[in-house]
Design an enzyme around this catalytic site. Structure first.
Site, mmCIF file in Angstrom:
data_model
loop_
_atom_site.group_PDB
_atom_site.id
_atom_site.type_symbol
_atom_site.label_atom_id
_atom_site.label_comp_id
_atom_site.label_asym_id
_atom_site.label_seq_id
_atom_site.Cartn_x
_atom_site.Cartn_y
_atom_site.Cartn_z
ATOM 1 N N LYS A 93 3.806 9.312 -1.165
ATOM 2 C CA LYS A 93 4.554 8.068 -0.993
ATOM 3 C C LYS A 93 6.017 8.226 -1.412
ATOM 4 C CE LYS A 93 0.453 5.083 -1.618
ATOM 5 N NZ LYS A 93 0.434 4.074 -0.526
ATOM 6 N N THR B 159 -0.050 -1.431 3.985
ATOM 7 C CA THR B 159 -0.127 -2.874 4.208
ATOM 8 C C THR B 159 0.953 -3.572 3.384
ATOM 9 O OG1 THR B 159 -1.833 -2.967 2.499
ATOM 10 C CG2 THR B 159 -2.576 -3.019 4.787
ATOM 11 N N HIS C 73 -9.601 6.022 6.558
ATOM 12 C CA HIS C 73 -8.402 5.495 5.899
ATOM 13 C C HIS C 73 -7.405 6.555 5.492
ATOM 14 C CE1 HIS C 73 -9.242 1.198 5.262
ATOM 15 N NE2 HIS C 73 -10.503 1.572 5.339
ATOM 16 N N LYS D 186 3.738 0.235 -4.998
ATOM 17 C CA LYS D 186 2.545 0.821 -4.380
ATOM 18 C C LYS D 186 2.001 1.842 -5.364
ATOM 19 C CE LYS D 186 5.081 2.111 -0.775
ATOM 20 N NZ LYS D 186 4.258 1.843 0.402
ATOM 21 N N ARG D 187 0.790 2.366 -5.148
ATOM 22 C CA ARG D 187 0.308 3.413 -6.037
ATOM 23 C C ARG D 187 1.327 4.550 -6.090
ATOM 24 N NH1 ARG D 187 -5.028 2.961 -8.235
ATOM 25 N NH2 ARG D 187 -4.574 5.046 -9.009
ATOM 26 N N LYS E 94 3.478 -7.060 4.042
ATOM 27 C CA LYS E 94 3.726 -8.190 3.135
ATOM 28 C C LYS E 94 5.226 -8.373 2.919
ATOM 29 C CE LYS E 94 -0.190 -6.403 0.660
ATOM 30 N NZ LYS E 94 -0.543 -5.759 -0.626
HETATM 31 C C1 PLP Z 1 -0.777 -4.401 -0.698
HETATM 32 C C2 PLP Z 1 -1.140 -3.741 -1.949
HETATM 33 C C3 PLP Z 1 -1.257 -2.342 -2.001
HETATM 34 C C4 PLP Z 1 -0.993 -1.458 -0.814
HETATM 35 O O1 PLP Z 1 0.383 -1.156 -0.778
HETATM 36 P P1 PLP Z 1 0.942 0.033 0.136
HETATM 37 O O2 PLP Z 1 2.421 -0.149 0.017
HETATM 38 O O3 PLP Z 1 0.454 -0.225 1.517
HETATM 39 O O4 PLP Z 1 0.453 1.301 -0.437
HETATM 40 C C5 PLP Z 1 -1.605 -1.761 -3.201
HETATM 41 N N1 PLP Z 1 -1.815 -2.501 -4.303
HETATM 42 C C6 PLP Z 1 -1.701 -3.837 -4.294
HETATM 43 C C7 PLP Z 1 -1.928 -4.595 -5.553
HETATM 44 C C8 PLP Z 1 -1.374 -4.504 -3.127
HETATM 45 O O5 PLP Z 1 -1.272 -5.834 -3.128
#
Ligand code: PLP
Length: 861
Positions: A589, A691, A392, A583-584, A695
């Site tokens: 990032k 991911t 990952h 995101k985190r 979304k």
């Molecule tokens: C989808 C999701 C992530 C992953 O987000 P990235 O933008 O791909 O880092 C992290 N936390 C939550 C709560 C999510 O739903």
């Protein structure tokens, strides 16, 4: 008067207004009510609901809280799920079905109630039944504590995959840890992140069932003894220092509108029974209790670090604990189904979600060889055909390594097994590469350069028959970079499986108005076949369709603006462009790239008070690891910029910056549907897939992004004309690195950057404190490991282009429609289909619902 009638008499006015059920309440225990297992009508729902309020919560309506109502409803739904669950288990057992075991230290499931209602197709019925009782389904759904048993993308991926596996009717067990405290709750105070413990189990969890009858013992510490058995064969005994018991807790995972319910089995650690005896014998009550507390600490808390690991012993204990429990559980299933041990790899396909469960490779060897007396070579052949490994990360700081000292003292037998695997493996390497000494050192399971470590990724590669990355680019970089030596050794093991997300939770559930509109136009088939969204393409130029499309986003934004004002006190203009980065928080990032550009826009507006730009609302959200100072400073900076910008009347509401606290699955479900611009701006070559990007796309946002992770494939799918691309590529970055990147030179050459930094350094955003952001500023000017300054101008230009394109509403809408229409590839159904075909070799098994009397009959046998 019976107790049940009593409950009715005491009902609140809203509840007594409801019409009485026509037939009398059957005098059976609720769990044996036959009707509860089949789709119910409204009256049956109301009756079951009130029964559960009475019998499970022990409340009657006058005393019941909203949470009691939520619990009663959750039990109604769980009862419905039970029929599918028992039926699926029964079919899988009868057919001895090949089963996917998804091993993951994290499952970021999000709330279950809404998702279960969606998958069962019961949302509307339930909503109406509750309304007749004077209750609101939406309000009850807010009562559910989110099971946040993961950090971010990796844990959420595991949750999406379970959803798809159930929807595709693949026999599956998800195995993980039932942390008592999940990911911390984030609060923002004076712009800083505060962490509060996540007490998600405080009021009980209605979704899982403990199975203490399937508890297993796990050994820790101690030493090994080598001896010869009766036949003179060399054997090994592990004499542990400590034993803990793992109790499984099972949660049903329903497929979408089918009869399948799979199992998520999470383990909780307990002290063994022998504890009580020890107390009695030794009389050292407190000493013994301390041991008990220690055992139960094992599954107390989720480590809140994303993409970075620290060699904490408790973390290794957690990993080994859940892996050992899970493998022992698989062996129990083999026994129950009378499958001989030699067929382990035929019965199970075990997926390792990152290296967190990689110790499973040594543990299966130990179980087969030491505990079941299987010859080493045979056990190794079975083991190597049982596991597949998903990598990952490309970040070196996220690759797990355990200091030999910690490892050997906790897992003395596994240390020996790893040395033995390594000896055989390196022998193979030497003979393949003519004793290439450097290569042997690079491939070894043991890192010998200085302090010695066990390399978990190497163990995973050696013990697995398949190795995959999570996006095309990432899989290529694994082969050329991170796992290059393994690729040269075993090219046939390497695969790509681009991540996906479930369109059930992330579109149908979270964005009902868009989902409903899509269904009204192309039918409901897209929910389980996301490629069907392609049919939206022919509407992209339809002005009436486009106007409705826009209106849906507009209404979502208006509702969210009210919610935001309620939660944060900040008013935002719902007619502005919603530009979202959730995101985190991590330097790779690059949330700081985003906020630097906000400062640039602010300066521009201040310099030209009459300038009319596209009004924007910048929304940020995400948690920082509690020990990650730079990430926490980035949060503070975002809030600091927000509090200046949001109060500045001279900007005429053209700019707002809001940090939305406590980004989690529930908040994600609120925010993806309102986003218009999705920020996917990581340094090229650092984000394995992402991911969140998917979304956003499914919910109609356009992406501003680098050529990184799955962005590359999103761009390929939607076409360059429907994507805002900027920044250096992986090749560019590698070249900069080779040639010696000096961010200060970039800074000096760029007048805008100089202005932005001079404002930052003046203390303007820190009430005059020129020191506050110094660590951030100096890091960027003198080191900039993630090439923020290198990409700044390209990003700023691209953002200006975004603003211009947005002003052409027709063009923007068309792009948005095409983004959704072309998001089919990013369904987790597609990803799981590929795993099933290329890695797991599993086929769907249809569940037929058992007749209730057959369930009873079987269970009594
Ligand atoms: C989808 C999701 C992530 C992953 O987000 P990235 O933008 O791909 O880092 C992290 N936390 C939550 C709560 C999510 O739903």
């Amino acid at each position: 008067m019976t107790a049940r009638e009593d409950a009715r008499v005491n009902a609140s006015p809203e509840l007594t207004d409801a019409p009485e059920p026509e037939e009398s309440v059957p005098m059976m225990s609720p769990s044996l009510d036959v009707k509860r297992t089949t789709p119910m009508d409204k009256e049956e729902i109301k009756r079951a609901f009130l029964d559960n309020l009475f019998y499970v919560q022990g409340k009657f309506p006058v005393l019941a809280t909203q949470h009691d109502y939520y619990m009663a409803l959750a039990h109604v739904i769980r009862d419905l799920l039970l029929h599918r669950w028992v039926s699926s288990a029964s079919v899988y057992t009868a057919e001895k079905a090949r089963t996917v075991c998804y091993l993951s230290a994290e499952f970021l499931m999000g709330p279950h109630l809404g998702n279960n209602l969606l998958n069962l197709g019961m949302g509307e019925q339930i909503r109406q039944a509750l309304a007749e009782l004077g209750l609101s389904l939406d309000e009850l759904m807010q009562e559910e504590a989110e099971p946040g048993l993961g950090n971010g993308g990796l844990g959420r991926l595991a949750a999406c995959y379970l959803d798809s596996l159930a929807t595709l009717e693949i026999p599956t067990l998800g195995y993980g840890i039932r942390y008592e405290f999940g990911i911390f709750e984030q609060e923002i105070a004076d712009g800083w992140q505060l962490e509060r413990t996540d007490k998600w189990l405080r009021y009980g969890n209605p979704w899982d069932i403990a199975r203490p009858e399937w508890a297993v013992e796990v050994k820790l510490g101690g030493h090994t003894e080598h001896y010869r058995d009766a036949k003179g064969e060399p054997r090994v005994r592990w004499k542990p220092e400590q034993t803990v018991v793992g109790i499984p807790y099972d949660t049903p995972i329903a497929g979408y509108r089918n009869n399948t319910a799979n199992t998520l089995r999470l383990w909780r650690a307990e002290a063994p029974e022998s504890f009580d005896v020890a107390v009695f014998n030794r009389g050292d009550y407190y000493g013994a209790v301390e041991q008990k507390v220690k055992s139960e600490n094992l599954t107390k808390v989720l480590y809140p670090n994303d993409e970075q690991v620290k060699g904490k012993q408790l973390r290794l204990e957690q990993q080994y604990f859940f892996v050992s429990c899970s493998l022992q559980d698989m062996l129990r299933i083999m026994r129950v189904q009378h499958i001989p041990l030699e067929r382990f790899h035929e019965k199970f396909a075990i997926q390792l979600n990152d290296t967190h469960p990689a110790i499973a490779i040594a543990e299966l060897m130990r179980l087969l060889v030491d505990e079941h007396g299987m010859p080493w070579q045979q056990a190794w052949a079975i083991t190597r055909r049982s596991f597949a490994y998903t990598n990952h990360t490309l970040l070196p700081e996220a690759l797990e390594r355990w200091p030999i000292g910690i490892f050997a003292s906790l897992l003395p037998r596994h240390m020996e097994i790893i040395y033995e695997i390594n000896a055989g493996f390196l022998e193979e390497v030497r003979s393949r590469f003519n004793g290439d000494h450097d290569r042997v050192g690079r491939l070894s399971l043991i890192d010998e350069g200085g302090e010695r470590y066990v390399r978990m990724a190497h163990l995973a590669c050696v013990g697995s028959y398949a190795i995959n990355g999570v996006a095309q680019l990432h899989s290529e970089l694994l082969k050329s970079d991170v796992l290059r030596d393994f690729y040269e050794l075993w090219p046939e093991k390497f695969q790509n499986k681009t991540n996906g997300v479930t369109p059930r939770r992330w579109l149908a559930l979270s964005n009902p108005s868009l989902a409903g509109f899509i269904t009204a136009n192309i039918g409901e088939g897209w929910v389980t076949d996301l490629d069907k969204l392609k049919e939206l393409e022919r509407r992209a130029d339809d002005a009436v369709f486009g106007a409705k499309w826009r209106e849906i986003k507009r209404l979502n934004k208006h509702q969210y603006a009210m919610y935001l004002r309620h939660k944060t006190g900040v008013g935002v203009d719902p007619e502005s462009l919603f530009d979202v980065q959730v995101k985190r928080i991590h330097e790779y990032k690059r949330q700081h790239l985003n906020i630097l550009n906000v400062i640039r826009m602010y300066l521009e507006l201040k310099a030209n008070p009459n300038l009319d730009i596209q009004p924007r609302t910048f929304l940020f959200g995400g948690k920082a690891a509690p020990g990650y100072r730079m990430a926490k400073l980035i949060i503070k900076l975002i809030n600091a910029v927000g509090s200046v910008v949001n109060r500045d009347k001279s900007l005429r509401n053209q700019l707002k910056v809001v940090f939305v606290p406590n980004y989690n699955v529930s908040n994600g479900q609120r925010i993806y549907p309102v986003a218009e611009l999705s920020e996917q701006i990581s340094t090229a070559g650092k984000e394995a897939s992402g991911t969140g990007n998917m979304k956003f796309q499914m919910n109609g946002a356009l992406t501003i992004g680098t050529l990184d992770g799955a962005n590359v494939e999103m761009l390929e799918e939607v076409g360059a004309e429907n994507f805002f691309l900027f920044g250096h590529t992986v090749d560019d970055i590698q070249r900069l690195q080779r040639e010696g990147y000096r961010p200060f030179e970039t800074f000096e050459r760029n007048g805008i950057l100089r202005e932005v930094f001079s404002l930052l350094q003046s203390g303007f955003f820190a009430k005059g404190d020129a020191e506050l952001f110094r660590p951030l500023v100096e890091n960027l000017l003198y080191s900039d490991p993630f090439f923020v300054l290198a990409d700044f101008q390209s990003y700023a230009d691209c953002q200006d282009e975004v603003g211009r394109v947005y002003q052409d509403a027709g063009r923007w809408t068309r792009m948005s429609i095409l983004n959704v229409a072309r998001s089919g590839k990013f369904s987790s159904d597609r990803a799981i289909d590929e795993y099933c075909r290329d890695i797991w070799n599993v086929k769907p098994v249809k569940t037929n619902l058992l007749k209730q009397h057959r369930i009873m009959h079987r269970s009594i046998q």
